[in-house]
Enzyme design. Structure first.
Site, short mmCIF file in Angstrom:
data_model
loop_
_atom_site.label_atom_id
_atom_site.label_comp_id
_atom_site.label_asym_id
_atom_site.label_seq_id
_atom_site.Cartn_x
_atom_site.Cartn_y
_atom_site.Cartn_z
N HIS A 21 -1.76 -8.22 1.97
CA HIS A 21 -1.25 -9.38 1.22
C HIS A 21 -0.25 -10.20 2.04
CE1 HIS A 21 -2.95 -8.15 -2.77
NE2 HIS A 21 -2.85 -6.95 -2.25
N ASN A 78 -3.85 -8.15 -9.47
CA ASN A 78 -4.85 -8.87 -8.67
C ASN A 78 -5.65 -9.81 -9.56
OD1 ASN A 78 -4.33 -7.77 -6.13
ND2 ASN A 78 -5.84 -6.13 -6.34
N HIS A 136 7.53 -4.26 -6.59
CA HIS A 136 7.43 -2.80 -6.63
C HIS A 136 6.92 -2.39 -8.01
CE1 HIS A 136 8.20 1.37 -6.52
NE2 HIS A 136 9.49 1.39 -6.71
FE1 HDD Z 1 -0.74 -3.11 -3.26
C1 HDD Z 1 1.23 -5.36 -1.70
C2 HDD Z 1 -1.68 -5.52 -5.56
C3 HDD Z 1 -3.02 -0.94 -4.66
C4 HDD Z 1 0.39 -0.66 -1.26
N1 HDD Z 1 -0.32 -5.06 -3.55
C5 HDD Z 1 0.53 -5.81 -2.80
C6 HDD Z 1 0.61 -7.14 -3.32
C7 HDD Z 1 -0.21 -7.19 -4.41
C8 HDD Z 1 -0.79 -5.88 -4.56
C9 HDD Z 1 -0.47 -8.39 -5.30
C10 HDD Z 1 1.44 -8.28 -2.74
C11 HDD Z 1 2.80 -8.30 -3.34
C12 HDD Z 1 3.57 -9.50 -2.81
O1 HDD Z 1 3.15 -10.63 -3.09
O2 HDD Z 1 4.57 -9.26 -2.13
N2 HDD Z 1 -2.14 -3.24 -4.76
C13 HDD Z 1 -2.27 -4.27 -5.64
C14 HDD Z 1 -3.15 -3.87 -6.72
C15 HDD Z 1 -3.53 -2.59 -6.46
C16 HDD Z 1 -2.88 -2.19 -5.23
C17 HDD Z 1 -3.53 -4.74 -7.90
C18 HDD Z 1 -4.42 -1.69 -7.24
C19 HDD Z 1 -4.62 -1.79 -8.50
N3 HDD Z 1 -1.25 -1.18 -2.98
C20 HDD Z 1 -2.19 -0.45 -3.68
C21 HDD Z 1 -2.15 0.94 -3.25
C22 HDD Z 1 -1.16 1.03 -2.31
C23 HDD Z 1 -0.62 -0.31 -2.14
C24 HDD Z 1 -3.04 2.03 -3.79
C25 HDD Z 1 -0.69 2.22 -1.52
C26 HDD Z 1 -0.83 3.46 -1.88
N4 HDD Z 1 0.53 -3.04 -1.69
C27 HDD Z 1 0.90 -1.92 -1.06
C28 HDD Z 1 2.00 -2.12 -0.05
C29 HDD Z 1 2.29 -3.65 -0.21
C30 HDD Z 1 1.27 -4.08 -1.25
C31 HDD Z 1 1.72 -1.62 1.32
C32 HDD Z 1 2.30 -4.50 1.06
C33 HDD Z 1 3.50 -5.39 0.94
C34 HDD Z 1 4.24 -4.87 -0.18
O3 HDD Z 1 3.57 -3.82 -0.75
O4 HDD Z 1 5.31 -5.26 -0.59
O5 HDD Z 1 3.10 -1.34 -0.37
#
Ligand code: HDD
Length: 692
Positions: free
Chosen positions: A79, A152, A344
């Protein structure tokens, strides 16, 4: 594309939602160093003579370059590409019976929000319109603490357990040796992964559908994906899925448009949102919940609510509106707000709790952890955009980038030195007290058997769509697999599709020139018409744009007539001509906003040729009209403007083609209705062939 104008500097909005940021407007006071020392010159380093070497003692040069060298922070691992806006959430009060969360329970209660939209796979500088899932992350700054709904634009996810997240992302990101392709799933490793992990099938179908290429953030649905537990004031609990329903309807680009936009205007979605907000057309969504009983089974109508690859059809549990989100203010500073915002899934407020969904459980660790690297330590909640609007009284001290000046001598509990404060908040003090729920079991690395069905809902999604939407899915699979080099991967994915729908599989196989395998697709699939985004009655058109082709001899008064009618519907009219400048010099003088050289069809939702315009066979104009026609957009002309349409091969009288003698009411109404349908899909078979 025209440059988006500079932000209005005359009355700078406060950075961040708190308004208490250290704002540093370029307001004409003296240039200084970071220490506040006034500087006479920022263009010349201090040298030993004007041709001599630069002196180490030039503290200003070193401060300036050092700061520059460290201006970038790590982009988000997923993202990374995003755009955001501020706004307000207003509660309808209708969720009061199911949650005690103050910002939802109280009718008319307004809460500040910051929303960041994103693509998943691409780097920070990648294009907006690539085929991908979109992030829809909402930060509610409630009186009871911050609630983040990190969702999402698709209601299901690729994997069922968060431990696989690094794997699916490694597979989707560019290949590690030469880092390509950028922001694309059309490559071997993505299809290798999803063909081996069939739980991904349902989400892959959503990605290959029109949902993977939204028209704009304004026309995109949002989903909380997981099942959450809501807790009412009396302690009763229920299980819910969160939804965002765009007031402007759910619409997408066609694939050719998405590809053109990625080159012509990589900021297509970002610009659309920023320009719309600046023009006074806010983005609006209704917030809704599907409510299921919390009966201890974590299932509903045979659907495992802990499996994030499954949705609950709206026909089984209708989405009940509980509030409205309005995004009406652009960020003041991209870095301070959009880049530094930290979402978060563990940012919860009393009345909203998590469930045992194993994907959600892993997320509860990941989001906090990733901010430590991205934002440089544990104090990221002090950044203006991340500061809660509720009073903070924690006992967290020190650490990298600490900017709070804590007082008090006893940051521990119990204490007697700080008069015993802060004191614990129990439920009656609006404290966050988790609902006691039984947890027992053996430690195992396993999924329940109910997670094993990967195909029934995949088939439900495909079969619930209209035939044009199904065509688009077939074309998307054929395109993406057509970019895969390994034959075995293509064949394996075809075997997956054979277990979803025989027709889908055979059509993709035909496109790839491969035999269609036989599978065992699910029988007795109940469709969910709510999954289709094709509308049959015209929807709202606020924020849409009409391009009017004209020259100096055109009916300029007619353009103003159309403009007045369009503006009353929230639609803007923009004149396009062979060269820039103005058309006419009387009261109906028109500003030429685009020329045949600078315009591209993706910018507009409809094209009209003004009466009196001389027929032209300029190839750029012909391409413009043909593209719009091929993409099934509304096109029209009044008077002898029809000749220009005909010169471009646009068939008069067909679906979505509006022609009249004058640009009066009946012309406008017919054009706006055609725009309200979003596309004249009845034209598709004749004009699109297999191109989009
Ligand atoms: Fe995630 C970012 C949505 C599963 C780990 N995720 C991130 C963002 C969105 C989502 C919208 C961007 C947030 C922003 O604008 O800063 N992610 C989802 C959705 C998921 C999902 C809807 C499943 C239903 N994500 C998911 C899993 C993991 C992560 C299973 C890890 C185990 N996601 C992350 C992250 C991020 C992230 C690595 C990258 C940047 C952040 O968090 O702040 O922690």
């Amino acid at each position: 594309m025209p440059p988006t104008p500079r932000p209005d500097q005359s009355s700078p909005a406060p950075v961040g939602p708190t308004g208490s940021a250290d704002t540093r407007a370029q307001d004409g006071t003296f240039l200084t160093t970071a220490q506040g020392v006034r500087m006479p010159d920022t263009h010349h380093s201090l040298k030993a003579g004007d041709r001599g070497p630069t002196l180490l003692e030039d503290f200003y040069l070193r401060e300036k370059i050092t700061h520059f060298d460290h201006e970038r922070i790590p982009e988000r691992v997923v993202h990374a590409r995003g755009a955001a806006a501020h706004g307000t959430f207003e509660s309808y009060g209708s969720a009061k019976s199911v949650t005690k969360a103050g910002f939802l329970a109280e009718k008319g209660k307004k809460t500040d929000v910051f929303v960041r939209f994103s693509t998943v796979l691409g780097s920070r500088g990648s294009a907006d319109t690539v085929r991908d899932t979109r992030g829809f992350a909402v930060k509610f700054y409630t009186d009871e603490g911050t609630f983040d709904l990190v969702g999402n634009n698709m209601p299901v996810f690729f994997i069922q357990d968060g431990i696989k997240f690094p794997d699916i992302i490694h597979a989707g990101k560019p290949q590690p040796d030469i880092e390509l392709p950028q922001a694309q799933s059309a490559h071997d490793s993505f299809w290798d992964f999803v063909s081996l992990h069939t739980e991904a099938t349902h989400h892959v179908l959503w990605n290959m559908s029109d949902r993977g290429i939204p028209r704009s953030y304004r026309t995109m649905e949002g989903f909380g994906v997981h099942t959450f537990r809501l807790v009412a004031e009396n302690g009763d609990t229920s299980l819910v899925k969160f939804h965002w329903k765009p007031v402007a309807g759910v619409h997408s680009l066609v694939w050719e448009e998405a590809q053109i936009a990625a080159g012509v205007d990589p900021d297509f979605h970002r610009r659309d949102m920023a320009d719309g907000i600046k023009a006074g057309a806010p983005l609006e969504y209704e917030f809704g919940i599907q409510v299921m009983p919390d009966d201890g089974t974590d299932t509903f109508e045979g659907i495992d609510l802990l499996d994030p690859t499954k949705l609950v059809p709206e026909e089984l549990a209708p989405v009940q509106p509980i509030g409205k989100l309005t995004l009406n203010a652009n960020p003041t500073n991209y870095f301070a707000e959009t880049e530094q915002v930290a979402f978060h899934t563990g940012h919860l407020v009393p009345g909203i709790e998590v469930t045992n969904d194993p994907l959600m459980q892993a997320r509860l660790f990941s989001y906090l952890d990733t901010q430590l690297t991205r934002l440089g330590g544990p104090n990221f909640a002090q950044l203006p955009i991340n500061r809660p609007h509720a009073p903070v009284n924690d006992m967290f001290r020190d650490g990298m980038h600490q900017t709070a000046v804590h007082t008090g001598v006893a940051p521990y509990r119990d204490n007697s030195l700080d008069e015993g404060e802060p004191v614990d908040a129990d439920a009656s003090d609006r404290g966050y007290v988790q609902t006691p729920r039984p947890i027992e079991g053996k430690a195992v690395r396993a999924n329940p058997a109910s997670f094993d069905d990967h195909f029934t809902q995949s088939a439900m999604f495909y079969r619930s769509l209209s035939s044009i939407e199904q065509d688009h899915i077939v074309e998307a699979f054929t395109f993406e697999l057509g970019k895969v080099f390994e034959q075995a991967i293509k064949e394996r994915e075809l075997a997956v599709l054979a277990n979803v729908d025989a027709d889908l599989c055979s059509r993709v196989a035909a496109g790839l020139g491969l035999p269609a395998p036989t599978g065992t697709p699910p029988t007795d699939v109940v469709t969910s018409p709510a999954l289709s985004q094709v509308v049959t009655t015209p929807g709202p058109i606020d924020g849409r744009k009409i391009g009017v082709i004209a020259d100096a001899d055109s009916d300029l008064a007619g353009i103003d007539t159309l403009r007045t009618a369009a503006e009353s519907r929230g639609v803007t009219v923009h004149v396009i001509a062979a060269t820039g400048g103005f058309l006419g010099d009387g009261p109906n003088r028109q500003v030429v906003e685009r020329t045949f050289l600078t315009v591209r069809s993706i910018e507009f939702d409809a094209f009209v040729v003004a009466g009196g315009t001389a027929p032209s066979n300029d190839i750029k104009l012909v391409l413009l009209l043909q593209e719009a026609f091929r993409h099934c957009k509304a096109v029209g002309a009044w008077g002898d403007g029809v000749a220009t349409l005909e010169a471009a091969g646009v068939t008069d009288g067909g679906p979505g083609v509006v022609t009249e003698d004058s640009p009066g009411d009946s012309f406008g109404d017919a054009l706006f209705d055609a725009m309200g349908l979003h596309r004249a899909w009845d034209r598709a078979a004749a004009v699109m062939g297999s191109e989009v």
